[in-house]
Motif scaffolding. Structure first.
Motif, PDB file in Angstrom:
ATOM      1  N   THR A  77       1.309  -1.645   0.750  1.00  0.00           N
ATOM      2  CA  THR A  77      -0.109   0.176   0.085  1.00  0.00           C
ATOM      3  C   THR A  77       0.159   1.474  -0.035  1.00  0.00           C
ATOM      4  OG1 THR A  77      -0.369  -0.254   2.404  1.00  0.00           O
ATOM      5  CG2 THR A  77      -2.186  -1.301   0.959  1.00  0.00           C
ATOM      6  N   GLU A  78      -0.094   2.319   0.066  1.00  0.00           N
ATOM      7  CA  GLU A  78       0.863   3.456  -0.478  1.00  0.00           C
ATOM      8  C   GLU A  78       1.988   3.547  -0.859  1.00  0.00           C
ATOM      9  OE1 GLU A  78      -0.929   3.303   2.912  1.00  0.00           O
ATOM     10  OE2 GLU A  78       0.517   2.583   3.404  1.00  0.00           O
ATOM     11  N   MET A  79       1.798   2.866  -2.377  1.00  0.00           N
ATOM     12  CA  MET A  79       3.015   3.174  -3.236  1.00  0.00           C
ATOM     13  C   MET A  79       2.889   4.031  -3.805  1.00  0.00           C
ATOM     14  SD  MET A  79       2.915  -0.802  -4.465  1.00  0.00           S
ATOM     15  CE  MET A  79       4.688  -1.067  -4.784  1.00  0.00           C
ATOM     16  N   GLU A  80       4.217   5.202  -3.986  1.00  0.00           N
ATOM     17  CA  GLU A  80       3.762   6.353  -4.317  1.00  0.00           C
ATOM     18  C   GLU A  80       5.849   6.456  -5.106  1.00  0.00           C
ATOM     19  OE1 GLU A  80       2.569   9.035  -1.314  1.00  0.00           O
ATOM     20  OE2 GLU A  80       0.921   8.077  -0.941  1.00  0.00           O
ATOM     21  N   SER A  81       5.949   7.442  -5.955  1.00  0.00           N
ATOM     22  CA  SER A  81       6.647   7.882  -6.250  1.00  0.00           C
ATOM     23  C   SER A  81       7.266   9.599  -6.412  1.00  0.00           C
ATOM     24  CB  SER A  81       7.619   7.162  -7.104  1.00  0.00           C
ATOM     25  OG  SER A  81       6.653   7.296  -8.023  1.00  0.00           O
ATOM     26  N   GLN A  82       8.046  10.483  -6.605  1.00  0.00           N
ATOM     27  CA  GLN A  82       7.706  12.042  -7.199  1.00  0.00           C
ATOM     28  C   GLN A  82       9.138  12.016  -7.703  1.00  0.00           C
ATOM     29  OE1 GLN A  82       7.055  14.188  -3.535  1.00  0.00           O
ATOM     30  NE2 GLN A  82       5.370  13.489  -3.915  1.00  0.00           N
ATOM     31  N   GLY A  83       9.192  13.101  -8.166  1.00  0.00           N
ATOM     32  CA  GLY A  83      10.511  13.454  -9.321  1.00  0.00           C
ATOM     33  C   GLY A  83      10.909  12.593 -10.238  1.00  0.00           C
ATOM     34  N   THR A  84      11.944  11.953 -10.864  1.00  0.00           N
ATOM     35  CA  THR A  84      12.700  11.363 -11.728  1.00  0.00           C
ATOM     36  C   THR A  84      13.473  10.186 -10.988  1.00  0.00           C
ATOM     37  OG1 THR A  84      13.522  13.175 -12.592  1.00  0.00           O
ATOM     38  CG2 THR A  84      14.541  11.343 -13.443  1.00  0.00           C
ATOM     39  N   THR A  85      13.038   8.969 -10.763  1.00  0.00           N
ATOM     40  CA  THR A  85      12.945   7.696 -10.300  1.00  0.00           C
ATOM     41  C   THR A  85      12.568   6.847 -11.012  1.00  0.00           C
ATOM     42  OG1 THR A  85      10.406   6.981  -9.698  1.00  0.00           O
ATOM     43  CG2 THR A  85      11.511   8.334  -8.355  1.00  0.00           C
ATOM     44  N   GLU A  86      13.059   5.681 -10.935  1.00  0.00           N
ATOM     45  CA  GLU A  86      13.364   4.162 -11.534  1.00  0.00           C
ATOM     46  C   GLU A  86      12.375   3.639 -10.898  1.00  0.00           C
ATOM     47  OE1 GLU A  86      14.236   3.342 -14.975  1.00  0.00           O
ATOM     48  OE2 GLU A  86      14.378   5.603 -14.493  1.00  0.00           O
ATOM     49  N   ALA A  87      11.714   3.732 -10.077  1.00  0.00           N
ATOM     50  CA  ALA A  87      10.706   3.377  -8.883  1.00  0.00           C
ATOM     51  C   ALA A  87       9.503   2.387  -9.966  1.00  0.00           C
ATOM     52  CB  ALA A  87       9.533   3.669  -8.672  1.00  0.00           C
ATOM     53  N   PRO A  88       8.759   2.609 -10.759  1.00  0.00           N
ATOM     54  CA  PRO A  88       7.475   1.135 -11.623  1.00  0.00           C
ATOM     55  C   PRO A  88       9.080  -0.162 -11.496  1.00  0.00           C
ATOM     56  CG  PRO A  88       7.398   4.204 -12.596  1.00  0.00           C
ATOM     57  CD  PRO A  88       9.011   4.065 -11.298  1.00  0.00           C
ATOM     58  N   ALA A  89      10.153   0.247 -12.934  1.00  0.00           N
ATOM     59  CA  ALA A  89      10.926  -1.060 -12.815  1.00  0.00           C
ATOM     60  C   ALA A  89      11.567  -1.920 -11.796  1.00  0.00           C
ATOM     61  CB  ALA A  89      12.059  -0.921 -13.711  1.00  0.00           C
ATOM     62  N   MET A  90      11.756  -1.384 -10.508  1.00  0.00           N
ATOM     63  CA  MET A  90      12.027  -0.975  -8.950  1.00  0.00           C
ATOM     64  C   MET A  90      11.853  -2.839  -9.313  1.00  0.00           C
ATOM     65  SD  MET A  90      12.745   0.153  -5.398  1.00  0.00           S
ATOM     66  CE  MET A  90      11.505   0.500  -5.434  1.00  0.00           C
ATOM     67  N   LYS A  91      13.080  -3.641  -8.785  1.00  0.00           N
ATOM     68  CA  LYS A  91      12.505  -5.260  -8.195  1.00  0.00           C
ATOM     69  C   LYS A  91      11.629  -6.070  -6.925  1.00  0.00           C
ATOM     70  CE  LYS A  91      13.397  -7.138 -12.870  1.00  0.00           C
ATOM     71  NZ  LYS A  91      12.398  -8.260 -13.420  1.00  0.00           N
ATOM     72  N   ILE A  92      11.565  -5.833  -6.281  1.00  0.00           N
ATOM     73  CA  ILE A  92      10.699  -6.238  -5.143  1.00  0.00           C
ATOM     74  C   ILE A  92      10.733  -7.543  -5.080  1.00  0.00           C
ATOM     75  CG2 ILE A  92       9.321  -5.656  -3.347  1.00  0.00           C
ATOM     76  CD1 ILE A  92       8.795  -3.406  -5.256  1.00  0.00           C
ATOM     77  N   GLY A  93      11.128  -8.406  -4.342  1.00  0.00           N
ATOM     78  CA  GLY A  93      10.980 -10.071  -3.722  1.00  0.00           C
ATOM     79  C   GLY A  93      10.610 -10.027  -2.811  1.00  0.00           C
ATOM     80  N   THR A  94       9.153 -10.380  -2.504  1.00  0.00           N
ATOM     81  CA  THR A  94       8.469 -10.670  -0.488  1.00  0.00           C
ATOM     82  C   THR A  94       8.897 -12.742  -0.653  1.00  0.00           C
ATOM     83  OG1 THR A  94       7.019  -9.270  -1.603  1.00  0.00           O
ATOM     84  CG2 THR A  94       6.462 -10.889   0.367  1.00  0.00           C
ATOM     85  N   LYS A  95       9.421 -12.506   1.024  1.00  0.00           N
ATOM     86  CA  LYS A  95       9.661 -13.618   1.187  1.00  0.00           C
ATOM     87  C   LYS A  95       8.630 -14.843   2.725  1.00  0.00           C
ATOM     88  CE  LYS A  95      12.931 -17.329   1.092  1.00  0.00           C
ATOM     89  NZ  LYS A  95      13.934 -17.784   0.939  1.00  0.00           N
ATOM     90  N   GLY A  96       8.820 -15.427   2.754  1.00  0.00           N
ATOM     91  CA  GLY A  96       7.928 -15.704   4.408  1.00  0.00           C
ATOM     92  C   GLY A  96       8.792 -16.948   4.502  1.00  0.00           C
ATOM     93  N   LYS A  97       9.311 -17.194   5.692  1.00  0.00           N
ATOM     94  CA  LYS A  97      10.353 -18.050   5.993  1.00  0.00           C
ATOM     95  C   LYS A  97      10.136 -19.001   7.687  1.00  0.00           C
ATOM     96  CE  LYS A  97      15.009 -16.282   7.446  1.00  0.00           C
ATOM     97  NZ  LYS A  97      15.515 -15.634   7.192  1.00  0.00           N
TER      98      LYS A  97
END
Length: 158
Positions: free
Chosen positions: A78-98
């Motif tokens: 949630t609250e996924m936001e970006s401002q200015g010049t970023t590469e946020a849309p292409a940023m890879k995020i891995g989620t893992k539970g262990k």
């Protein structure tokens, strides 16, 4: 004799949000529902100078139905936001539970759900949430009629 109803084995995202915050990084409503969360902020640089910022929050709600051996986890981005010049849309995020520890230590788990693995910021912004289940088959717990097990579950976003 009047019996009180069993508590619902659910927790909404709003209830999780309200329960978390300084100093709480973990929120437990009763023995069948708990949540945890984290905020991530990125500062983007161009030629060594800040060019923009991005951020997102992850909250994980875990629930166990009465007399169940399955834990259900719902991950919320949630609250996924970006401002200015970023590469946020292409940023890879891995989620893992262990599960780093379990009692007894010989318990084996099966997993299910729709954990997406690594996704981009843009993909998670559209997906918003996903589920994971963790199950321990009967007969692996402490001896006796209760067949109890206990475990520590950790999640991470990277």
């Amino acid at each position: 004799m009047i019996a009180a109803p069993e508590p619902a084995c659910t927790m909404s995202l709003d209830e999780c949000k309200k329960g978390l915050g300084t100093p709480n990084t973990f929120y437990l409503t009763f023995r069948f529902a708990a949540c945890s969360g984290a905020s991530f902020v990125q500062t983007w640089l161009v030629n060594g100078r800040p060019s923009g910022v991005s951020m997102f929050n992850v909250r994980v709600v875990g629930t166990i139905a009465k007399n169940s051996r399955t834990i259900g986890f719902k991950y919320y981005f949630t609250e996924m936001e970006s401002q200015g010049t970023t590469e946020a849309p292409a940023m890879k995020i891995g989620t893992k539970g262990k599960i780093p520890n379990s009692w007894p230590s010989t318990v084996r788990y099966t997993r299910g759900g729709n954990m997406p693995g690594t996704k981009t910021f843009a993909e998670l912004k559209v997906l918003r949430s996903f589920n994971e289940t963790v199950n321990a088959k009967p007969g692996q717990g402490s001896q006796g009629t209760t067949d109890l097990i206990a475990a520590i579950f950790l999640w991470s976003a990277r």
